[in-house]
Design a protein around this motif. Structure first.
Motif, PDB file in Angstrom:
ATOM      1  N   LEU A  28       0.833  -1.206   0.000  1.00 26.31           N
ATOM      2  CA  LEU A  28       0.000   0.000   0.000  1.00 26.31           C
ATOM      3  C   LEU A  28       0.861   1.247   0.000  1.00 26.31           C
ATOM      4  O   LEU A  28       1.851   1.327   0.732  1.00 26.31           O
ATOM      5  CB  LEU A  28      -0.917   0.024   1.223  1.00 26.31           C
ATOM      6  N   LYS A  29       0.470   2.186  -0.819  1.00 27.62           N
ATOM      7  CA  LYS A  29       1.160   3.473  -0.918  1.00 27.62           C
ATOM      8  C   LYS A  29       0.143   4.589  -0.713  1.00 27.62           C
ATOM      9  O   LYS A  29      -1.051   4.395  -0.946  1.00 27.62           O
ATOM     10  CB  LYS A  29       1.796   3.623  -2.310  1.00 27.62           C
ATOM     11  N   PRO A  30       0.586   5.786  -0.323  1.00 30.63           N
ATOM     12  CA  PRO A  30      -0.346   6.913  -0.186  1.00 30.63           C
ATOM     13  C   PRO A  30      -1.109   7.133  -1.489  1.00 30.63           C
ATOM     14  O   PRO A  30      -0.543   7.080  -2.577  1.00 30.63           O
ATOM     15  CB  PRO A  30       0.579   8.100   0.121  1.00 30.63           C
ATOM     16  N   GLY A  31      -2.404   7.312  -1.363  1.00 24.88           N
ATOM     17  CA  GLY A  31      -3.248   7.540  -2.529  1.00 24.88           C
ATOM     18  C   GLY A  31      -3.901   6.282  -3.072  1.00 24.88           C
ATOM     19  O   GLY A  31      -4.804   6.353  -3.906  1.00 24.88           O
ATOM     20  N   ASP A  32      -3.456   5.083  -2.626  1.00 26.57           N
ATOM     21  CA  ASP A  32      -4.083   3.839  -3.066  1.00 26.57           C
ATOM     22  C   ASP A  32      -5.530   3.801  -2.581  1.00 26.57           C
ATOM     23  O   ASP A  32      -5.865   4.325  -1.518  1.00 26.57           O
ATOM     24  CB  ASP A  32      -3.349   2.612  -2.522  1.00 26.57           C
ATOM     25  N   LYS A  33      -6.377   3.165  -3.356  1.00 26.18           N
ATOM     26  CA  LYS A  33      -7.786   3.013  -3.005  1.00 26.18           C
ATOM     27  C   LYS A  33      -7.983   1.686  -2.292  1.00 26.18           C
ATOM     28  O   LYS A  33      -7.373   0.672  -2.646  1.00 26.18           O
ATOM     29  CB  LYS A  33      -8.668   3.046  -4.259  1.00 26.18           C
ATOM     30  N   ILE A  34      -8.847   1.693  -1.302  1.00 27.75           N
ATOM     31  CA  ILE A  34      -9.176   0.492  -0.553  1.00 27.75           C
ATOM     32  C   ILE A  34     -10.688   0.324  -0.603  1.00 27.75           C
ATOM     33  O   ILE A  34     -11.434   1.258  -0.345  1.00 27.75           O
ATOM     34  CB  ILE A  34      -8.705   0.598   0.913  1.00 27.75           C
ATOM     35  N   ARG A  35     -11.127  -0.880  -0.949  1.00 26.40           N
ATOM     36  CA  ARG A  35     -12.562  -1.178  -0.995  1.00 26.40           C
ATOM     37  C   ARG A  35     -12.914  -1.987   0.249  1.00 26.40           C
ATOM     38  O   ARG A  35     -12.205  -2.916   0.619  1.00 26.40           O
ATOM     39  CB  ARG A  35     -12.889  -1.976  -2.246  1.00 26.40           C
ATOM     40  N   TYR A  36     -14.021  -1.631   0.881  1.00 29.27           N
ATOM     41  CA  TYR A  36     -14.529  -2.366   2.029  1.00 29.27           C
ATOM     42  C   TYR A  36     -15.683  -3.238   1.553  1.00 29.27           C
ATOM     43  O   TYR A  36     -16.645  -2.741   0.977  1.00 29.27           O
ATOM     44  CB  TYR A  36     -15.017  -1.411   3.121  1.00 29.27           C
ATOM     45  N   VAL A  37     -15.596  -4.542   1.793  1.00 25.46           N
ATOM     46  CA  VAL A  37     -16.649  -5.475   1.420  1.00 25.46           C
ATOM     47  C   VAL A  37     -17.279  -5.977   2.712  1.00 25.46           C
ATOM     48  O   VAL A  37     -16.609  -6.602   3.538  1.00 25.46           O
ATOM     49  CB  VAL A  37     -16.083  -6.660   0.597  1.00 25.46           C
ATOM     50  N   VAL A  38     -18.574  -5.678   2.905  1.00 20.45           N
ATOM     51  CA  VAL A  38     -19.285  -6.076   4.117  1.00 20.45           C
ATOM     52  C   VAL A  38     -20.091  -7.329   3.812  1.00 20.45           C
ATOM     53  O   VAL A  38     -20.865  -7.365   2.857  1.00 20.45           O
ATOM     54  CB  VAL A  38     -20.214  -4.949   4.608  1.00 20.45           C
ATOM     55  N   SER A  39     -19.887  -8.356   4.624  1.00 23.13           N
ATOM     56  CA  SER A  39     -20.611  -9.612   4.476  1.00 23.13           C
ATOM     57  C   SER A  39     -21.034 -10.069   5.872  1.00 23.13           C
ATOM     58  O   SER A  39     -20.213 -10.578   6.640  1.00 23.13           O
ATOM     59  CB  SER A  39     -19.719 -10.661   3.804  1.00 23.13           C
ATOM     60  N   GLY A  40     -22.290  -9.825   6.195  1.00 23.51           N
ATOM     61  CA  GLY A  40     -22.772 -10.166   7.536  1.00 23.51           C
ATOM     62  C   GLY A  40     -22.062  -9.314   8.566  1.00 23.51           C
ATOM     63  O   GLY A  40     -22.049  -8.091   8.463  1.00 23.51           O
ATOM     64  N   ASP A  41     -21.419  -9.975   9.533  1.00 25.50           N
ATOM     65  CA  ASP A  41     -20.705  -9.235  10.575  1.00 25.50           C
ATOM     66  C   ASP A  41     -19.213  -9.131  10.282  1.00 25.50           C
ATOM     67  O   ASP A  41     -18.424  -8.784  11.154  1.00 25.50           O
ATOM     68  CB  ASP A  41     -20.937  -9.888  11.945  1.00 25.50           C
ATOM     69  N   ARG A  42     -18.821  -9.417   9.036  1.00 23.67           N
ATOM     70  CA  ARG A  42     -17.407  -9.342   8.650  1.00 23.67           C
ATOM     71  C   ARG A  42     -17.187  -8.230   7.631  1.00 23.67           C
ATOM     72  O   ARG A  42     -18.053  -7.952   6.806  1.00 23.67           O
ATOM     73  CB  ARG A  42     -16.948 -10.660   8.044  1.00 23.67           C
ATOM     74  N   VAL A  43     -16.016  -7.649   7.699  1.00 27.91           N
ATOM     75  CA  VAL A  43     -15.609  -6.636   6.722  1.00 27.91           C
ATOM     76  C   VAL A  43     -14.269  -7.059   6.153  1.00 27.91           C
ATOM     77  O   VAL A  43     -13.345  -7.389   6.894  1.00 27.91           O
ATOM     78  CB  VAL A  43     -15.477  -5.239   7.373  1.00 27.91           C
ATOM     79  N   TYR A  44     -14.185  -7.071   4.833  1.00 27.09           N
ATOM     80  CA  TYR A  44     -12.954  -7.431   4.143  1.00 27.09           C
ATOM     81  C   TYR A  44     -12.429  -6.202   3.422  1.00 27.09           C
ATOM     82  O   TYR A  44     -13.199  -5.391   2.928  1.00 27.09           O
ATOM     83  CB  TYR A  44     -13.216  -8.547   3.127  1.00 27.09           C
ATOM     84  N   LEU A  45     -11.128  -6.058   3.389  1.00 26.02           N
ATOM     85  CA  LEU A  45     -10.498  -4.960   2.664  1.00 26.02           C
ATOM     86  C   LEU A  45      -9.972  -5.495   1.343  1.00 26.02           C
ATOM     87  O   LEU A  45      -9.367  -6.562   1.294  1.00 26.02           O
ATOM     88  CB  LEU A  45      -9.336  -4.370   3.459  1.00 26.02           C
TER      89      LEU A  45
END
Length: 95
Positions: free
Chosen positions: A26-43
């Motif tokens: 990861l570098k400054p400016g990179d995009k991160i997506r959050y995937v929510v599935s039930g009570d879990r969150v994945y990056l």
């Protein structure tokens, strides 16, 4: 698999631990997506360069040009397929 903790600030911000930033490149400016599935969150790291996407839509037949709607549809299909694959991999435990 490592487990890392982080603290949420009053503004809803957190710091990604250095070990994770290094592991995911990861570098400054990179995009991160959050995937929510039930009570879990994945990056999901979205640090793909534009040059990496060259040819992602394939070549149209006979060198024909695609309309904006056709390009939009192709992009939406690719994103939907990618998201479905990500969720499937996380549920299967393969990632």
């Amino acid at each position: 698999m490592g487990v890392y903790d982080s603290t949420l600030t009053s503004k809803g911000q957190t710091t990604i631990p250095a070990e994770i930033r290094e592991a995911l490149n990861l570098k400054p400016g990179d995009k991160i997506r959050y995937v929510v599935s039930g009570d879990r969150v994945y990056l999901r790291v979205k640090n793909v360069r534009l040059a990496d996407l060259a040819g992602a839509l394939g070549k149209p037949p006979n060198g024909a040009s695609l309309s904006i709607d056709e390009i939009d549809d192709a992009i939406m299909d690719a994103v939907a397929e990618d998201d479905a694959r990500i969720v499937r991999e996380w549920h299967d435990g393969s990632k």
